[in-house]
Motif scaffolding. Structure first.
Motif, PDB file in Angstrom:
ATOM      1  N   GLU A  54       0.573  -1.528   0.039  1.00 44.87           N
ATOM      2  CA  GLU A  54      -0.073   0.363  -0.183  1.00 44.87           C
ATOM      3  C   GLU A  54       0.797   1.048  -0.357  1.00 44.87           C
ATOM      4  O   GLU A  54       0.570   2.124  -0.605  1.00 44.87           O
ATOM      5  CB  GLU A  54      -1.235   0.059   1.306  1.00 44.87           C
ATOM      6  N   TYR A  55       2.185   1.470   0.342  1.00 49.77           N
ATOM      7  CA  TYR A  55       2.895   2.311   1.015  1.00 49.77           C
ATOM      8  C   TYR A  55       4.581   2.441   0.097  1.00 49.77           C
ATOM      9  O   TYR A  55       5.426   1.364   0.218  1.00 49.77           O
ATOM     10  CB  TYR A  55       3.416   2.180   1.984  1.00 49.77           C
ATOM     11  N   LEU A  56       4.996   2.733  -0.618  1.00 50.45           N
ATOM     12  CA  LEU A  56       6.018   2.911  -1.282  1.00 50.45           C
ATOM     13  C   LEU A  56       7.479   3.777  -1.359  1.00 50.45           C
ATOM     14  O   LEU A  56       6.795   5.057  -2.149  1.00 50.45           O
ATOM     15  CB  LEU A  56       5.927   2.015  -2.952  1.00 50.45           C
ATOM     16  N   ASP A  57       7.731   4.286  -0.322  1.00 51.10           N
ATOM     17  CA  ASP A  57       8.622   5.678  -0.679  1.00 51.10           C
ATOM     18  C   ASP A  57      10.336   4.891  -0.724  1.00 51.10           C
ATOM     19  O   ASP A  57      10.811   4.384  -0.267  1.00 51.10           O
ATOM     20  CB  ASP A  57       8.345   6.346   1.050  1.00 51.10           C
ATOM     21  N   LEU A  58      10.297   5.271  -2.491  1.00 51.71           N
ATOM     22  CA  LEU A  58      12.100   5.057  -2.645  1.00 51.71           C
ATOM     23  C   LEU A  58      12.392   6.427  -3.023  1.00 51.71           C
ATOM     24  O   LEU A  58      13.589   6.791  -3.838  1.00 51.71           O
ATOM     25  CB  LEU A  58      11.938   4.138  -3.690  1.00 51.71           C
ATOM     26  N   GLY A  59      12.054   8.108  -2.930  1.00 52.07           N
ATOM     27  CA  GLY A  59      12.204   9.211  -2.805  1.00 52.07           C
ATOM     28  C   GLY A  59      14.454   8.770  -2.367  1.00 52.07           C
ATOM     29  O   GLY A  59      14.389   8.429  -1.939  1.00 52.07           O
ATOM     30  N   TRP A  60      14.867   9.784  -3.556  1.00 47.77           N
ATOM     31  CA  TRP A  60      16.752   9.717  -3.420  1.00 47.77           C
ATOM     32  C   TRP A  60      17.025   8.366  -3.032  1.00 47.77           C
ATOM     33  O   TRP A  60      18.458   8.317  -1.870  1.00 47.77           O
ATOM     34  CB  TRP A  60      16.597  10.586  -2.330  1.00 47.77           C
ATOM     35  N   SER A  61      16.237   6.857  -2.664  1.00 48.28           N
ATOM     36  CA  SER A  61      17.276   5.777  -2.833  1.00 48.28           C
ATOM     37  C   SER A  61      17.791   5.161  -4.046  1.00 48.28           C
ATOM     38  O   SER A  61      17.394   5.532  -5.493  1.00 48.28           O
ATOM     39  CB  SER A  61      16.265   4.685  -2.081  1.00 48.28           C
ATOM     40  N   ASN A  62      18.474   4.447  -4.115  1.00 52.70           N
ATOM     41  CA  ASN A  62      19.562   3.867  -4.434  1.00 52.70           C
ATOM     42  C   ASN A  62      19.340   2.420  -5.465  1.00 52.70           C
ATOM     43  O   ASN A  62      19.463   1.807  -6.051  1.00 52.70           O
ATOM     44  CB  ASN A  62      20.625   3.925  -4.711  1.00 52.70           C
ATOM     45  N   VAL A  63      17.501   2.548  -4.629  1.00 58.52           N
ATOM     46  CA  VAL A  63      17.720   0.404  -5.119  1.00 58.52           C
ATOM     47  C   VAL A  63      16.565   0.864  -6.390  1.00 58.52           C
ATOM     48  O   VAL A  63      16.750  -1.173  -6.947  1.00 58.52           O
ATOM     49  CB  VAL A  63      16.436   0.617  -3.761  1.00 58.52           C
ATOM     50  N   PHE A  64      16.799   0.997  -7.437  1.00 55.99           N
ATOM     51  CA  PHE A  64      16.469   0.902  -8.659  1.00 55.99           C
ATOM     52  C   PHE A  64      17.557   1.668  -9.766  1.00 55.99           C
ATOM     53  O   PHE A  64      17.530   1.235 -10.869  1.00 55.99           O
ATOM     54  CB  PHE A  64      14.740   1.462  -8.765  1.00 55.99           C
ATOM     55  N   SER A  65      18.583   1.420  -9.178  1.00 50.97           N
ATOM     56  CA  SER A  65      19.268   2.234 -10.003  1.00 50.97           C
ATOM     57  C   SER A  65      20.659   0.952 -10.396  1.00 50.97           C
ATOM     58  O   SER A  65      21.193   1.579 -11.816  1.00 50.97           O
ATOM     59  CB  SER A  65      21.133   2.423  -8.917  1.00 50.97           C
ATOM     60  N   ARG A  66      20.201  -0.079 -10.374  1.00 47.34           N
ATOM     61  CA  ARG A  66      21.262  -1.057 -11.094  1.00 47.34           C
ATOM     62  C   ARG A  66      20.939  -1.342 -12.677  1.00 47.34           C
ATOM     63  O   ARG A  66      21.784  -1.326 -13.085  1.00 47.34           O
ATOM     64  CB  ARG A  66      20.669  -2.714 -10.284  1.00 47.34           C
TER      65      ARG A  66
END
Length: 234
Positions: free
Chosen positions: A118-130
């Motif tokens: 329900e809640y997804l906060d990926l702001g300023w994160s590197n988790v999708f940088s690959r």
């Protein structure tokens, strides 16, 4: 059980909460996770192995030094996938993890838990940088999504097709933060608002296609008075 350190900051000794049964929410935002002085990380197994009922993992803006101190594990997504029963909320705002090619990543996590998130906060994160993310495919797996923060996406900016997919697949969406997204068009936002009647907040600050007081945004505010639009400050 709920554990939150957001208001205290400082260090959290993981052994102080390791024996809590039925832990559902863990908020380690603004803190550093440590172990007791007489133990070491080398002998510590995954936190999630012993807390499979966790539904909310909030780790935004940790005072981090290592992956362990930030995420309780060297393989965050893999351990969640292996041990957790159902994830409803994840906050990785401003977190940095070492992402290894042989470990599960964000896409794998969504494939496992998308139906409950329900809640997804990926702001300023590197988790999708690959690699580049197929957002449309990801949204299609998250029908219950209510809050989405994708601040500063860089090369992973959303497209028109992604906005269409978000509106089509996530009708319960209430909040969207895409601060500093390049190439955003006002038509995409309006398309989303038409498809998500529960939307009450949209942050498009610092998006390069808009200026403060942009008449197109003012028109959207008139048409959708219950939605708060944060205008670009550029």
């Amino acid at each position: 059980a709920v554990v939150s350190t957001q208001s205290t900051g400082g260090d959290l000794d993981i052994y102080l909460i390791d024996n809590l049964s039925n832990l559902r929410l863990l908020d380690i935002s603004e803190c550093r996770v440590v172990l007791s002085k007489d133990t070491s990380w080398s002998g510590y197994e995954s936190f999630f192995k012993y807390h499979p009922n966790i539904e909310w993992y909030l780790a935004g803006n940790n005072h981090r030094q290592t992956d362990r101190e930030c995420g309780l594990t060297n393989n965050l997504f893999g351990d969640m996938i292996a041990h957790c029963k159902g994830i409803r909320g994840i906050n990785l705002w401003r977190t940095r993890y070492n992402l290894y090619s042989n470990q599960p990543d964000l896409i794998d996590l969504i494939e496992k838990f998308g139906a409950t998130i329900e809640y997804l906060d990926l702001g300023w994160s590197n988790v999708f940088s690959r690699h580049v993310i197929n957002w449309s495919s990801m949204f299609s797996r998250c029908p219950k999504l209510k809050v989405l923060t994708l601040t500063h996406l860089g090369l992973n900016s959303l497209t028109m097709e992604d906005f269409l997919a978000l509106g089509r697949c996530c009708p319960d969406l209430e909040q969207l933060d895409i601060l500093a997204m390049n190439g955003l068009k006002i038509e995409w936002i309006e398309t989303l608002l038409e498809r998500c009647p529960k939307m009450n907040f949209v942050d498009i600050s610092y998006c390069n296609n808009f200026e403060k007081g942009d008449p197109r945004i003012l028109e959207l505010q008139r048409k959708y008075p219950f939605v708060k639009h944060v205008q670009s400050m550029v």
